[in-house]
Design a protein around this motif. Structure first.
Motif, PDB file in Angstrom:
ATOM      1  N   ILE A   1       0.843  -1.203   0.000  1.00  0.00           N
ATOM      2  CA  ILE A   1       0.000   0.000   0.000  1.00  0.00           C
ATOM      3  C   ILE A   1       0.877   1.251   0.000  1.00  0.00           C
ATOM      4  CG2 ILE A   1      -1.769   1.298   1.236  1.00  0.00           C
ATOM      5  CD1 ILE A   1      -2.794  -1.329   2.357  1.00  0.00           C
ATOM      6  N   GLY A   2       1.965   1.204   0.778  1.00  0.00           N
ATOM      7  CA  GLY A   2       2.863   2.349   0.825  1.00  0.00           C
ATOM      8  C   GLY A   2       3.433   2.695  -0.537  1.00  0.00           C
ATOM      9  N   GLU A   3       3.854   1.685  -1.270  1.00  0.00           N
ATOM     10  CA  GLU A   3       4.367   1.937  -2.628  1.00  0.00           C
ATOM     11  C   GLU A   3       3.270   2.504  -3.529  1.00  0.00           C
ATOM     12  OE1 GLU A   3       7.495   1.721  -3.644  1.00  0.00           O
ATOM     13  OE2 GLU A   3       8.017   1.234  -1.569  1.00  0.00           O
ATOM     14  N   GLY A   4       2.048   1.985  -3.375  1.00  0.00           N
ATOM     15  CA  GLY A   4       0.938   2.495  -4.180  1.00  0.00           C
ATOM     16  C   GLY A   4       0.598   3.937  -3.851  1.00  0.00           C
ATOM     17  N   VAL A   5       0.640   4.283  -2.555  1.00  0.00           N
ATOM     18  CA  VAL A   5       0.354   5.656  -2.138  1.00  0.00           C
ATOM     19  C   VAL A   5       1.400   6.617  -2.696  1.00  0.00           C
ATOM     20  CG1 VAL A   5       0.316   7.207  -0.137  1.00  0.00           C
ATOM     21  CG2 VAL A   5      -0.943   5.056  -0.068  1.00  0.00           C
ATOM     22  N   LYS A   6       2.659   6.202  -2.673  1.00  0.00           N
ATOM     23  CA  LYS A   6       3.719   7.041  -3.247  1.00  0.00           C
ATOM     24  C   LYS A   6       3.504   7.236  -4.751  1.00  0.00           C
ATOM     25  CE  LYS A   6       7.125   5.387   0.106  1.00  0.00           C
ATOM     26  NZ  LYS A   6       8.370   4.576   0.291  1.00  0.00           N
ATOM     27  N   LYS A   7       3.093   6.170  -5.417  1.00  0.00           N
ATOM     28  CA  LYS A   7       2.836   6.270  -6.852  1.00  0.00           C
ATOM     29  C   LYS A   7       1.644   7.175  -7.128  1.00  0.00           C
ATOM     30  CE  LYS A   7       2.064   3.370 -10.945  1.00  0.00           C
ATOM     31  NZ  LYS A   7       1.876   1.973 -11.428  1.00  0.00           N
ATOM     32  N   LEU A   8       0.608   7.052  -6.302  1.00  0.00           N
ATOM     33  CA  LEU A   8      -0.576   7.895  -6.456  1.00  0.00           C
ATOM     34  C   LEU A   8      -0.229   9.361  -6.210  1.00  0.00           C
ATOM     35  CD1 LEU A   8      -3.580   7.038  -7.051  1.00  0.00           C
ATOM     36  CD2 LEU A   8      -4.024   7.497  -4.646  1.00  0.00           C
ATOM     37  N   GLN A   9       0.690   9.596  -5.281  1.00  0.00           N
ATOM     38  CA  GLN A   9       1.101  10.950  -4.953  1.00  0.00           C
ATOM     39  C   GLN A   9       1.842  11.609  -6.108  1.00  0.00           C
ATOM     40  OE1 GLN A   9       0.519  12.939  -2.629  1.00  0.00           O
ATOM     41  NE2 GLN A   9       2.123  14.511  -2.758  1.00  0.00           N
TER      42      GLN A   9
ATOM     43  N   GLN B   1       6.970   8.686   6.228  1.00  0.00           N
ATOM     44  CA  GLN B   1       6.796   9.093   4.832  1.00  0.00           C
ATOM     45  C   GLN B   1       5.325   9.373   4.515  1.00  0.00           C
ATOM     46  OE1 GLN B   1       8.559   5.761   2.797  1.00  0.00           O
ATOM     47  NE2 GLN B   1      10.632   6.579   2.934  1.00  0.00           N
ATOM     48  N   VAL B   2       4.453   8.488   4.975  1.00  0.00           N
ATOM     49  CA  VAL B   2       3.014   8.680   4.719  1.00  0.00           C
ATOM     50  C   VAL B   2       2.497   9.904   5.456  1.00  0.00           C
ATOM     51  CG1 VAL B   2       0.722   7.649   5.023  1.00  0.00           C
ATOM     52  CG2 VAL B   2       2.640   6.226   4.299  1.00  0.00           C
ATOM     53  N   ALA B   3       2.976  10.123   6.682  1.00  0.00           N
ATOM     54  CA  ALA B   3       2.543  11.294   7.441  1.00  0.00           C
ATOM     55  C   ALA B   3       2.928  12.585   6.714  1.00  0.00           C
ATOM     56  CB  ALA B   3       3.166  11.271   8.836  1.00  0.00           C
ATOM     57  N   GLN B   4       4.109  12.605   6.124  1.00  0.00           N
ATOM     58  CA  GLN B   4       4.533  13.777   5.366  1.00  0.00           C
ATOM     59  C   GLN B   4       3.643  13.986   4.139  1.00  0.00           C
ATOM     60  OE1 GLN B   4       8.626  13.635   4.127  1.00  0.00           O
ATOM     61  NE2 GLN B   4       8.557  15.613   3.080  1.00  0.00           N
ATOM     62  N   ILE B   5       3.321  12.890   3.463  1.00  0.00           N
ATOM     63  CA  ILE B   5       2.437  12.982   2.291  1.00  0.00           C
ATOM     64  C   ILE B   5       1.072  13.526   2.687  1.00  0.00           C
ATOM     65  CG2 ILE B   5       1.165  11.595   0.597  1.00  0.00           C
ATOM     66  CD1 ILE B   5       3.594   9.763   0.421  1.00  0.00           C
TER      67      ILE B   5
ATOM     68  N   GLU C   1      10.538  -6.432  16.498  1.00  0.00           N
ATOM     69  CA  GLU C   1      11.218  -5.139  16.636  1.00  0.00           C
ATOM     70  C   GLU C   1      11.697  -4.625  15.286  1.00  0.00           C
ATOM     71  OE1 GLU C   1      13.067  -5.459  21.168  1.00  0.00           O
ATOM     72  OE2 GLU C   1      14.212  -6.234  19.467  1.00  0.00           O
ATOM     73  N   GLN C   2      12.211  -5.530  14.453  1.00  0.00           N
ATOM     74  CA  GLN C   2      12.651  -5.144  13.117  1.00  0.00           C
ATOM     75  C   GLN C   2      11.475  -4.657  12.278  1.00  0.00           C
ATOM     76  OE1 GLN C   2      15.773  -4.975  11.898  1.00  0.00           O
ATOM     77  NE2 GLN C   2      14.952  -4.161   9.967  1.00  0.00           N
ATOM     78  N   GLY C   3      10.344  -5.360  12.381  1.00  0.00           N
ATOM     79  CA  GLY C   3       9.154  -4.949  11.627  1.00  0.00           C
ATOM     80  C   GLY C   3       8.640  -3.593  12.052  1.00  0.00           C
ATOM     81  N   VAL C   4       8.632  -3.338  13.372  1.00  0.00           N
ATOM     82  CA  VAL C   4       8.199  -2.035  13.869  1.00  0.00           C
ATOM     83  C   VAL C   4       9.108  -0.942  13.343  1.00  0.00           C
ATOM     84  CG1 VAL C   4       7.922  -0.613  15.933  1.00  0.00           C
ATOM     85  CG2 VAL C   4       7.099  -2.970  15.929  1.00  0.00           C
ATOM     86  N   GLY C   5      10.414  -1.188  13.361  1.00  0.00           N
ATOM     87  CA  GLY C   5      11.359  -0.189  12.868  1.00  0.00           C
ATOM     88  C   GLY C   5      11.191   0.095  11.385  1.00  0.00           C
ATOM     89  N   ASP C   6      11.005  -0.954  10.597  1.00  0.00           N
ATOM     90  CA  ASP C   6      10.826  -0.766   9.150  1.00  0.00           C
ATOM     91  C   ASP C   6       9.575   0.055   8.850  1.00  0.00           C
ATOM     92  OD1 ASP C   6      13.093  -2.233   8.746  1.00  0.00           O
ATOM     93  OD2 ASP C   6      12.046  -4.104   8.284  1.00  0.00           O
ATOM     94  N   LEU C   7       8.494  -0.244   9.547  1.00  0.00           N
ATOM     95  CA  LEU C   7       7.243   0.469   9.278  1.00  0.00           C
ATOM     96  C   LEU C   7       7.257   1.876   9.860  1.00  0.00           C
ATOM     97  CD1 LEU C   7       4.454  -2.243   9.620  1.00  0.00           C
ATOM     98  CD2 LEU C   7       5.612  -1.402   7.586  1.00  0.00           C
ATOM     99  N   ASN C   8       8.132   2.144  10.828  1.00  0.00           N
ATOM    100  CA  ASN C   8       8.256   3.516  11.328  1.00  0.00           C
ATOM    101  C   ASN C   8       8.711   4.451  10.227  1.00  0.00           C
ATOM    102  OD1 ASN C   8       7.357   3.308  13.953  1.00  0.00           O
ATOM    103  ND2 ASN C   8       9.368   2.854  14.804  1.00  0.00           N
ATOM    104  N   VAL C   9       9.634   3.980   9.399  1.00  0.00           N
ATOM    105  CA  VAL C   9      10.110   4.779   8.268  1.00  0.00           C
ATOM    106  C   VAL C   9       8.964   5.050   7.301  1.00  0.00           C
ATOM    107  CG1 VAL C   9      11.693   4.829   6.304  1.00  0.00           C
ATOM    108  CG2 VAL C   9      12.439   3.851   8.475  1.00  0.00           C
TER     109      VAL C   9
ATOM    110  N   ASP D   1      -6.459   7.457   5.053  1.00  0.00           N
ATOM    111  CA  ASP D   1      -7.000   6.180   5.529  1.00  0.00           C
ATOM    112  C   ASP D   1      -5.877   5.183   5.802  1.00  0.00           C
ATOM    113  OD1 ASP D   1      -9.527   7.188   5.343  1.00  0.00           O
ATOM    114  OD2 ASP D   1     -10.066   6.129   3.500  1.00  0.00           O
ATOM    115  N   PHE D   2      -4.875   5.178   4.929  1.00  0.00           N
ATOM    116  CA  PHE D   2      -3.740   4.281   5.132  1.00  0.00           C
ATOM    117  C   PHE D   2      -2.943   4.684   6.364  1.00  0.00           C
ATOM    118  CE2 PHE D   2       0.809   3.266   3.898  1.00  0.00           C
ATOM    119  CZ  PHE D   2       0.738   1.953   4.347  1.00  0.00           C
ATOM    120  N   GLN D   3      -2.774   5.967   6.566  1.00  0.00           N
ATOM    121  CA  GLN D   3      -2.051   6.439   7.748  1.00  0.00           C
ATOM    122  C   GLN D   3      -2.719   5.942   9.031  1.00  0.00           C
ATOM    123  OE1 GLN D   3      -2.258  10.640   8.579  1.00  0.00           O
ATOM    124  NE2 GLN D   3      -0.218  10.678   9.494  1.00  0.00           N
ATOM    125  N   ALA D   4      -4.048   6.033   9.086  1.00  0.00           N
ATOM    126  CA  ALA D   4      -4.783   5.590  10.276  1.00  0.00           C
ATOM    127  C   ALA D   4      -4.653   4.079  10.473  1.00  0.00           C
ATOM    128  CB  ALA D   4      -6.245   5.987  10.160  1.00  0.00           C
ATOM    129  N   ALA D   5      -4.790   3.307   9.385  1.00  0.00           N
ATOM    130  CA  ALA D   5      -4.695   1.849   9.486  1.00  0.00           C
ATOM    131  C   ALA D   5      -3.278   1.415   9.862  1.00  0.00           C
ATOM    132  CB  ALA D   5      -5.110   1.201   8.166  1.00  0.00           C
TER     133      ALA D   5
END
Length: 261
Positions: free
Chosen positions: A75-83, A193-197, A181-189, A102-106
């Protein structure tokens, strides 16, 4: 301003881009899958650390989190493409912003679930580690004789096997904790990015909403002025008709007076 108002005001000026529309629908479908996954994961996370906790449950939670992370990345890649889309209509910009928010909230909800699972896993492993470290490395019995000698030989082996088994389980669960912990860190990045968008799109949407509101007000004022002008024209026509009627009566009287005289 509501979505319906925005849609109505933009009707007739919406440029239908099939590629944009297909990507938008695809992202909405994946968002629905993400929300469904969050609901199921929340139910399982609530059970962690309770009497109903089990290795099978923890395996299901970790598999669900891994699958959900993959959905979030897609979804993140799709949102960047849509942006990156340019020359969008106001309606498309609204849809663009809605998908991102909606993606940011989910995504925020999923991150919260991961952290809760991580806390419960750490607490459980800590308790298991304390219990494991407190176990004796050997066992003895107060009875004597040949049976006592056999027990002294077999008991340490049985206890050591159990200790090794528990140690392996703890190591496995510690590895699961590192994966979370690795998954949480990856999704923090991705979340940043989504919050900035969303912030950037929010400014655009505010400007769009203000412009549409102004158009709506101008249209309403123009409608009022048109109605007033129509009333004035109707009143003027009525006055003209009255004057013509009076003039006709006067002319008729004059003609009759001339004829009779």
């Amino acid at each position: 301003m509501s979505y319906d108002q925005l849609s109505n005001l933009e009707s007739g000026r919406y440029t239908d881009d099939p590629v944009f529309r297909d990507l938008q629908y695809e992202l909405k479908g994946k968002l629905q899958s993400l929300l469904t996954s969050n609901r199921k994961l929340a139910n399982d996370v609530n059970v962690l650390g309770t009497k109903k906790d089990s290795p099978r449950l923890r395996e299901r939670v970790n598999n669900a989190m891994e699958k959900t992370r993959h959905i979030c990345q897609e979804i993140g890649e799709g949102v960047k493409k849509l942006q990156s889309w340019e020359e969008l209509s106001k309606q498309q910009k609204y849809e663009q912003t809605k998908v991102s928010s909606d993606f940011q909230a989910a995504l925020q909800e999923f991150q919260s679930l991961q952290r809760r699972a991580l806390e419960k896993e750490k607490a459980s492993v800590h308790a298991a580690r304390v219990a494991h470290d407190g176990e004796p490395g050997h066992a003895t019995s107060p009875s004597g004789g040949q049976q006592q000698e056999q027990l002294q030989m077999s008991a340490p082996l049985a206890v050591q096997d159990e200790v090794d088994f528990q140690e392996a389980l703890i190591i496995e669960r510690e590895e699961e904790i590192r994966n979370i912990e690795q998954g949480v860190g990856d999704l923090n990045v991705l979340f940043r990015q989504v919050a900035q968008i969303v912030d950037e799109q929010g400014e655009q949407l505010t400007s769009i909403a203000d412009n549409i509101e102004n158009v709506h007000d101008d249209t309403r004022h123009a409608d009022v002025e048109t109605r007033q002008a129509a009333r004035y024209q109707k009143a003027a026509r009525n006055k003209g008709c009255c004057l013509l009627l009076i003039l006709a009566v006067i002319v008729t009287i004059v003609i009759l007076a001339v004829v009779v005289g």
